[in-house]
Design a protein around this motif. Structure first.
Motif, PDB file in Angstrom:
ATOM      1  N   GLN A 155       0.976  -1.329   0.146  1.00 27.64           N
ATOM      2  CA  GLN A 155      -0.007   0.200   0.057  1.00 27.64           C
ATOM      3  C   GLN A 155       0.786   1.320  -0.085  1.00 27.64           C
ATOM      4  O   GLN A 155       0.481   2.312  -0.631  1.00 27.64           O
ATOM      5  N   LEU A 156       1.963   1.131   0.768  1.00 28.53           N
ATOM      6  CA  LEU A 156       2.783   2.269   0.908  1.00 28.53           C
ATOM      7  C   LEU A 156       3.909   2.384   0.019  1.00 28.53           C
ATOM      8  O   LEU A 156       4.733   3.442   0.145  1.00 28.53           O
ATOM      9  N   PHE A 157       4.267   1.281  -1.044  1.00 33.96           N
ATOM     10  CA  PHE A 157       5.242   1.308  -1.772  1.00 33.96           C
ATOM     11  C   PHE A 157       6.669   1.367  -0.927  1.00 33.96           C
ATOM     12  O   PHE A 157       7.913   1.797  -1.219  1.00 33.96           O
ATOM     13  N   ILE A 158       6.756   0.343   0.025  1.00 34.84           N
ATOM     14  CA  ILE A 158       7.886   0.159   0.701  1.00 34.84           C
ATOM     15  C   ILE A 158       8.209  -1.310   1.047  1.00 34.84           C
ATOM     16  O   ILE A 158       7.374  -2.127   0.720  1.00 34.84           O
ATOM     17  N   SER A 159       9.286  -1.691   1.546  1.00 31.95           N
ATOM     18  CA  SER A 159       9.657  -2.917   1.750  1.00 31.95           C
ATOM     19  C   SER A 159       8.988  -3.707   3.059  1.00 31.95           C
ATOM     20  O   SER A 159       8.614  -2.709   3.778  1.00 31.95           O
ATOM     21  N   VAL A 160       8.898  -4.935   3.023  1.00 32.98           N
ATOM     22  CA  VAL A 160       8.095  -5.632   4.495  1.00 32.98           C
ATOM     23  C   VAL A 160       9.055  -5.358   5.317  1.00 32.98           C
ATOM     24  O   VAL A 160       8.684  -4.966   6.496  1.00 32.98           O
ATOM     25  N   ALA A 161      10.400  -5.266   5.072  1.00 32.56           N
ATOM     26  CA  ALA A 161      11.284  -5.135   6.369  1.00 32.56           C
ATOM     27  C   ALA A 161      11.210  -3.655   6.959  1.00 32.56           C
ATOM     28  O   ALA A 161      11.168  -3.319   8.203  1.00 32.56           O
ATOM     29  N   THR A 162      10.977  -2.637   5.931  1.00 32.75           N
ATOM     30  CA  THR A 162      10.436  -1.173   6.433  1.00 32.75           C
ATOM     31  C   THR A 162       9.202  -1.232   7.235  1.00 32.75           C
ATOM     32  O   THR A 162       9.297  -0.371   8.221  1.00 32.75           O
ATOM     33  N   ALA A 163       8.226  -2.025   6.671  1.00 35.29           N
ATOM     34  CA  ALA A 163       6.987  -1.791   7.394  1.00 35.29           C
ATOM     35  C   ALA A 163       7.233  -2.361   8.728  1.00 35.29           C
ATOM     36  O   ALA A 163       6.506  -2.026   9.864  1.00 35.29           O
ATOM     37  N   LYS A 164       7.753  -3.543   8.921  1.00 35.69           N
ATOM     38  CA  LYS A 164       8.184  -4.104  10.233  1.00 35.69           C
ATOM     39  C   LYS A 164       8.714  -3.037  11.243  1.00 35.69           C
ATOM     40  O   LYS A 164       8.460  -2.934  12.246  1.00 35.69           O
ATOM     41  N   THR A 165       9.710  -2.378  10.476  1.00 42.27           N
ATOM     42  CA  THR A 165      10.451  -1.232  11.514  1.00 42.27           C
ATOM     43  C   THR A 165       9.582  -0.197  11.760  1.00 42.27           C
ATOM     44  O   THR A 165       9.533   0.311  13.105  1.00 42.27           O
ATOM     45  N   TYR A 166       8.639   0.139  11.004  1.00 46.33           N
ATOM     46  CA  TYR A 166       7.602   1.175  11.606  1.00 46.33           C
ATOM     47  C   TYR A 166       6.619   0.539  12.704  1.00 46.33           C
ATOM     48  O   TYR A 166       6.214   1.309  13.681  1.00 46.33           O
ATOM     49  N   LEU A 167       6.317  -0.584  12.617  1.00 47.39           N
ATOM     50  CA  LEU A 167       5.490  -1.323  13.590  1.00 47.39           C
ATOM     51  C   LEU A 167       6.030  -1.577  14.647  1.00 47.39           C
ATOM     52  O   LEU A 167       5.720  -1.217  16.026  1.00 47.39           O
ATOM     53  N   THR A 168       7.657  -1.742  14.898  1.00 46.74           N
ATOM     54  CA  THR A 168       8.309  -1.813  15.956  1.00 46.74           C
ATOM     55  C   THR A 168       8.361  -0.378  16.513  1.00 46.74           C
ATOM     56  O   THR A 168       8.227  -0.413  17.912  1.00 46.74           O
ATOM     57  N   ARG A 169       8.678   0.580  15.771  1.00 43.82           N
ATOM     58  CA  ARG A 169       8.773   2.045  16.312  1.00 43.82           C
ATOM     59  C   ARG A 169       7.419   2.512  16.967  1.00 43.82           C
ATOM     60  O   ARG A 169       7.425   2.962  18.035  1.00 43.82           O
ATOM     61  N   LEU A 170       6.023   2.061  16.410  1.00 42.33           N
ATOM     62  CA  LEU A 170       4.759   2.259  16.920  1.00 42.33           C
ATOM     63  C   LEU A 170       4.645   1.682  18.194  1.00 42.33           C
ATOM     64  O   LEU A 170       4.071   2.310  19.320  1.00 42.33           O
ATOM     65  N   LEU A 171       5.053   0.366  18.464  1.00 43.49           N
ATOM     66  CA  LEU A 171       4.889  -0.465  19.525  1.00 43.49           C
ATOM     67  C   LEU A 171       5.692   0.340  20.766  1.00 43.49           C
ATOM     68  O   LEU A 171       5.297   0.353  21.963  1.00 43.49           O
ATOM     69  N   SER A 172       6.969   0.591  20.475  1.00 42.23           N
ATOM     70  CA  SER A 172       7.663   1.411  21.295  1.00 42.23           C
ATOM     71  C   SER A 172       7.174   2.690  21.668  1.00 42.23           C
ATOM     72  O   SER A 172       6.858   3.016  22.988  1.00 42.23           O
TER      73      SER A 172
END
Length: 220
Positions: A179-196
């Motif tokens: 959806q955001l035209f980014i890599s899955v690894a980058t999506a996971k990084t955003y998720l990790t940041r949000l959780l923190s």
């Protein structure tokens, strides 16, 4: 590294189907089977599996209580994937609150279920989009739509807000990346940041936060 799995379902047919599929997969191994919640708790303690695939409606102790007991027991690291017949189930929110890391429905493709086991074993969480909608509907029923005061989202970037919105609509990391035209690894990084940044335990809490912030609603 082999992912050790316990199957907990009162229907032997379901357990047999999953066991047969997993038998042909190199990185997964079924180490035990349970026909009810009490047996699932016992096997989780004895066998120390990585993942328990848990039905909700079972005789005696149900899957919600079994999930709560397994996740509350600090002696193991078993993570729970709840697999149930969604349309007949009123316990979605309870299972997620009990500590389940994944919530799937039995009409999903077996490949998707196996993929979910891998995702959860890796420490991520996965919720079927239909279950996310049900969670939001439950929140709407218990906490009417907030037209006034909403939760403030301090300290997150605009991109992180976008990712949080997509999590709230039930998208997986792969779907968010597309959806955001980014890599899955980058999506996971955003998720990790949000959780923190939002002090959230898991993906379920991010869905709740997205709702409380007004990013998603029962109709969105």
């Amino acid at each position: 590294m082999t992912i050790r799995v316990v199957l907990a379902d009162d229907q032997q047919l379901i357990r047999t189907a999953l066991r047969m599929v997993i038998a042909d997969i190199e990185d997964l191994e079924v180490v035990g089977e349970a026909a009810d919640g009490e047996e699932a708790v016992a096997l989780a303690g004895q066998l120390a599996p990585d993942v328990v695939v848990m039905d909700i409606r079972m005789p005696g102790m149900d899957g919600i209580e079994a999930t709560r007991l397994i996740t509350a027991d600090g002696s193991g690291d078993a993570r729970i994937v709840v697999l149930t017949t969604f349309d007949d189930d009123d316990y979605v929110y309870g299972a997620l609150r009990a500590g389940a890391s994944g919530f799937l429905v039995k009409d999903m493709a077996l490949d998707d279920i196996i993929g979910a086991v891998r995702v959860v074993a890796a420490g991520d969480a996965l919720i079927a989009p239909s279950v996310t909608r049900r969670l939001i509907q439950d929140l709407t029923a218990s906490r009417p739509e907030q037209t006034g005061r909403r939760r403030e989202l301090k300290g997150i970037t605009e991109r992180e807000r976008e990712v949080l919105t997509l999590v709230g609509t039930g998208l997986s990391n792969t779907e968010i990346a597309e959806q955001l035209f980014i890599s899955v690894a980058t999506a996971k990084t955003y998720l990790t940041r949000l959780l923190s940044k939002l002090d959230a335990r898991d993906r379920v809490q991010l869905v709740i936060i997205a709702y409380e912030a007004g990013l998603v609603s029962a109709n969105r």
